[in-house]
Enzyme design. Structure first.
Site, short mmCIF file in Angstrom:
data_model
loop_
_atom_site.label_atom_id
_atom_site.label_comp_id
_atom_site.label_asym_id
_atom_site.label_seq_id
_atom_site.Cartn_x
_atom_site.Cartn_y
_atom_site.Cartn_z
N GLY A 1 0.83 -1.19 0.00
CA GLY A 1 0.00 0.00 0.00
C GLY A 1 0.86 1.24 0.00
O GLY A 1 2.07 1.19 0.24
N CYS A 2 0.22 2.38 -0.24
CA CYS A 2 0.97 3.63 -0.34
C CYS A 2 1.52 4.05 1.02
O CYS A 2 2.70 4.38 1.14
CB CYS A 2 0.09 4.73 -0.92
SG CYS A 2 -1.55 4.85 -0.19
N TYR A 3 0.67 4.02 2.06
CA TYR A 3 1.18 4.37 3.39
C TYR A 3 2.32 3.43 3.81
O TYR A 3 3.37 3.90 4.27
CB TYR A 3 0.06 4.33 4.42
CG TYR A 3 -0.95 5.44 4.30
CD1 TYR A 3 -0.59 6.77 4.41
CD2 TYR A 3 -2.30 5.15 4.10
CE1 TYR A 3 -1.53 7.78 4.32
CE2 TYR A 3 -3.25 6.16 4.00
CZ TYR A 3 -2.86 7.48 4.12
OH TYR A 3 -3.79 8.49 4.03
#
Lengths: 347, 347, 347, 347
Positions: free
Chosen positions: A156-158
């Site tokens: 994921g981006c986070y």
């Protein structure tokens, strides 16, 4: 280093991540984009759906189709899945069985434990037998495994913005692993091209707000990976916020130096870990990151400050949530899987 | 409750805080705006300089003048100082000597210890003899003292968003006072109408960035006030970030429940502390704050979540940095000083 | 001047226009807000649906209901309709029959000719018998008629920004009526709270685009009103554009001075026409309008420039599309209908 | 087609145009970036001043220097001038005398008539003897002349967005040349990296405003080029507006079809003129342009609509003001001057 072209397909190419994948793959020197799928846009060309590609001959010719795993496996050697979680796993199974390689951008194969998946995503995992096979697609940690992977689960981006900065600090035991707090700010594309009132222009513009407090889904993979790095169970605090920009994640990580942590110079730790990484830019302790410096790129910018008053080390990172946080990182993995130069099509 | 009008002046009325003060004072039912000063705009009317006031008869007649303390003291009973730090203190002295009351919006009288002022602001305090007299202008803590104050030091915007949520938790010993971390996001007016390249539109738009890490100036007053509340020295971690909105502060506070803290229900604590406060809106643990709900108002919205996984209480607040974080709060103090209804001109 | 309170209701209060109506009516000195309706939010309070009202006692008590004309007519003397076109007319009929007054913010009663309505809105007019009764709710033109109206059709946002500047020029024959071109820029709330992909944050942010070319629906009422003013059929060119702001309309009108138009000083024409208007601010030919000066207000700012090279008079105006372009103007009409001061609740 | 590398320099590389030139030149396959100059940043590397280049080896090594024409002419074969008007001409003279080629992005060599330059720019032209030599750098009109030019005067951003759409219509006499009106919307980088209050974030955000009415400087070159195309003197109406985006120009052109204009199908006219142009994308009369589709690219998107009610042809275009409107177009000219593929480094 191979340069033989790869035929690839993108399944679910109508969201922001799929669109960016298309952009990067159309320009990639070793890619033949063989298929893009979207139920909504079936029959239309890439150029019709995304006007920014309207000069591209390939985009003017290539039409969206409905997704059919058998057919896709025949057309493409590597398939990118930009589908909602749950759906991606169902698609991956027949593709893998047909011998295709899969780069999945959903959450479906990030979590190794099907029970944790259920806890965070609410449904039973649709293909638990594949979890063991999947490699977490963060090249800065799993580069060698990605090279040989059949199934890559892109982070994921986070998690990307958090794990890269924390990895060397955890490994070197340079921080108190039990006391990690993370604040992140995300641009609105982080929510995907979801047509919901919350993401209308006038609801986001001139607005700053936290969300997903205290248990955002990305915690599952963040804590899984930190625990693997540490060799022990790690839980962190993580609070995402939404800010009115199209793209970007700005992450601020609070770590503690007190107690029996190893005293190290963060500059050395980061330099040793990432001095040779093509997509990690170390800003040091003199400059602070700004998302506008990474938007549109696959870079992660990392900076740090020691607060001698509180004995904390504050680490900050910036990425483009759609590039290094999704589509760019997927291409980076793809390059590794195919033996291309890791930066092909990305710099 | 008095309703006799007050004659007031605003010194340094050309910045965002001064402009907002003018807006609120022009509409205040008990105010005669007698003077506004600005070196840059001397000779021009309020309406000429700020077109949004161009319908207002008073604004069309009132001209900016150069600042002259003697003259101001003759014209106004209460003077608002919207000046840079350092300059405000020099102005305050003669005004107070002339018998005027002063509401200062700079940092000059917030810090009780001149040495701390020097540490954080770099220069010697220009009027240390007045520090004892100044009352910190946070009505939710110092209401009674403000009523009798001659000199009010209005809090900074960040401190307002942090101190109001933390006050009852500190008082009730409901959190570990040694382990407080704060992340804040601010709109760009927080920097004032400073003509610097960093605040140009294209430098802020599509940008998210931390700044002032790890020792922002507002730490001085935040820690001073928390220490006073706790009865012991408190140091916190505080990281501000800049986001591309005009106005607003969104603050996320991480506190720890473990150890020997008193087990309380935060809802009760906040309800007891602020149930009757006119400008505190308690969102509870079901909704999260959003700056767009407070922009243009003097409210502070407060929400909280307990994270049972990490035993932390996360408290979030939202304010308008120019209203509750500056000019609105100054009017709130002014209302108290003059014996008006506390919400006069604000709701 | 009456000051007896009016009981009012808002039908369809969940969009941007309805929300702004609620805000203005809650604060209006002569209004008892008796009912708000919304199918989607029935059962919830105003304060729950719109957190910005969460301090307001009335908003905390007043619950949305389903719309029932009979019941509404019993509860309220004046009903504001903030419904989609087509639906508004169906609602107006029973309300008027019950003796209530109606202020309609849809397009349903703006067009006097049912055939033109059909041409621009696609459906047959649902209540053509009421068209003769409706008064076009632009006080700067129809003030006296509005005072006695049972049914007011509030103008669209674009027409408001265009008709007020053009009216005195048309009346005085100061411009060539056959050669009027209008360019407008609108903020995104102009599209309403429509949950469509086109209005997602990332689709509007960093985007500027024309739309509705060449025959936007508002042309129908603009040309109707200009023709009435001129006493002959007038057709104009009108091109709206979307820009990434929440609110505001900026209109630039190109008119020609050549031929047999009457030579006048625009300053005199505007001053004569609008010198006493409470919501018209004349900027003259030295300053240009900026939407940020009118946002949140019921003002229209008007400026002009003569281009001696081309013999054109360029007139520019700025309004808040939701206030003067909708809800504020509706309140202005309401004040007239009830005999209140025209600026009540608006300044 | 040559592929021998060119050594180039950028003079005045610290503004938005200079920064974008640096970005494009660093990535250009046939360019050796030999020097960048900036008084303000002399001694610092490109990577230090522009963090977005901080991964680039060249940018980490190349230091800004003061501008010295003699030295630059020794280091570079082609020099890009990104200087304020007035200054550029003074620089160009010695560079040309030393045998270097010059691509000027200022206004200094765009106007062929020194008197017109004086009228619009206020000062006497500093190098009138060079005006005859300069080629207006719009490849879609002057491609062949640019190939042989020593001195190219790159067009302004507005003129680019206006002249490309109008050229074939003027040439074909398809519109009334005497009745052209143009409305443009520009992003804030159009003002350059000017540190002025008007361009602060909070002054531009949530703001839409016209400026430069009625005689913006770009009119001089627009009318000059239109007159050359028409073979007669043409004057137009042109009104620019500022909108809160970083980049982009959206231009709407109103033209008249009435009278004795040649009746043509605009689709055919545009297709004939631009069907083979690498950077012109014709959207036709079904889609409308959106700046977000061209931002970051050298494309101009063109669409049109015939309004049968008014007998007008409305033509709309979108460009990135810094790329096709400045730096990208400069590279396009450079490619022509050097005999490279015209799209080198741009697609």
């Amino acid at each position: 280093m191979t340069t033989k072209n790869a035929s690839v397909a993108v399944v679910g190419a109508s969201g922001y991540i799929g669109e960016e994948l298309a952009r990067l793959l159309l320009a990639h020197p070793h890619v033949d984009l063989a298929a893009v799928t979207s139920r909504q846009f079936a029959g239309k060309t890439l150029a019709e759906v995304f006007p920014r590609f309207s000069h591209d001959e390939k985009a003017k010719a290539l039409k969206f189709t409905d997704s059919d795993a058998t057919q896709l496996a025949r057309m493409a050697e590597i398939i990118f899945l930009a589908l909602p979680h749950g759906l991606a796993a169902e698609f991956a199974r027949p593709l893998l069985q047909s011998g295709a390689q899969v780069v999945d951008l959903s959450a479906d194969f990030r979590i190794k434990d099907a029970a944790v998946y259920k806890e965070f995503y609410g449904n039973h995992h649709p293909a638990p037998e594949l979890l063991g096979e999947a490699v977490y697609g963060l090249p800065e940690i799993y580069r060698e495994k990605i090279r040989d992977a059949k199934l890559v689960a892109c982070p994921g981006c986070y998690p990307t913005s958090i794990l890269i900065p924390l990895r060397p600090l955890i490994r070197r035991k340079a921080i108190d692993r039990k006391r990690i707090l993370v604040t992140s700010l995300s641009g609105v594309t982080g929510a995907g091209r979801k047509v919901e009132a919350d993401y209308l222009f006038a609801e986001c513009n001139e607005s700053m707000r936290p969300y997903g407090v205290p248990k955002h889904r990305h915690l599952a993979e963040i804590e899984q990976e930190l625990s693997l790095l540490a060799g022990e169970k790690i839980a962190i605090q993580f609070t995402p916020h939404l800010a009115p920009v199209n793209r970007g994640i700005l992450t601020t990580i609070y770590t503690e130096l007190g107690g029996d942590v190893v005293v190290v110079d963060p500059a050395l730790v980061f330099q040793n870990a990432y001095g040779q990484e093509p997509f990690v830019r170390l800003l040091g302790d003199k400059r602070l990151p700004d998302t506008k410096d990474v938007v549109g790129t696959n870079f992660i910018d990392i900076a740090w400050k020691i607060d001698t008053r509180t004995r904390r080390l504050i680490v900050m990172s910036a990425i483009d949530n759609i590039v290094k946080g999704a589509s760019g990182q997927a291409i980076q993995c793809f390059n590794l899987m195919r033996g291309y130069r890791e930066t092909s099509g990305l710099i």
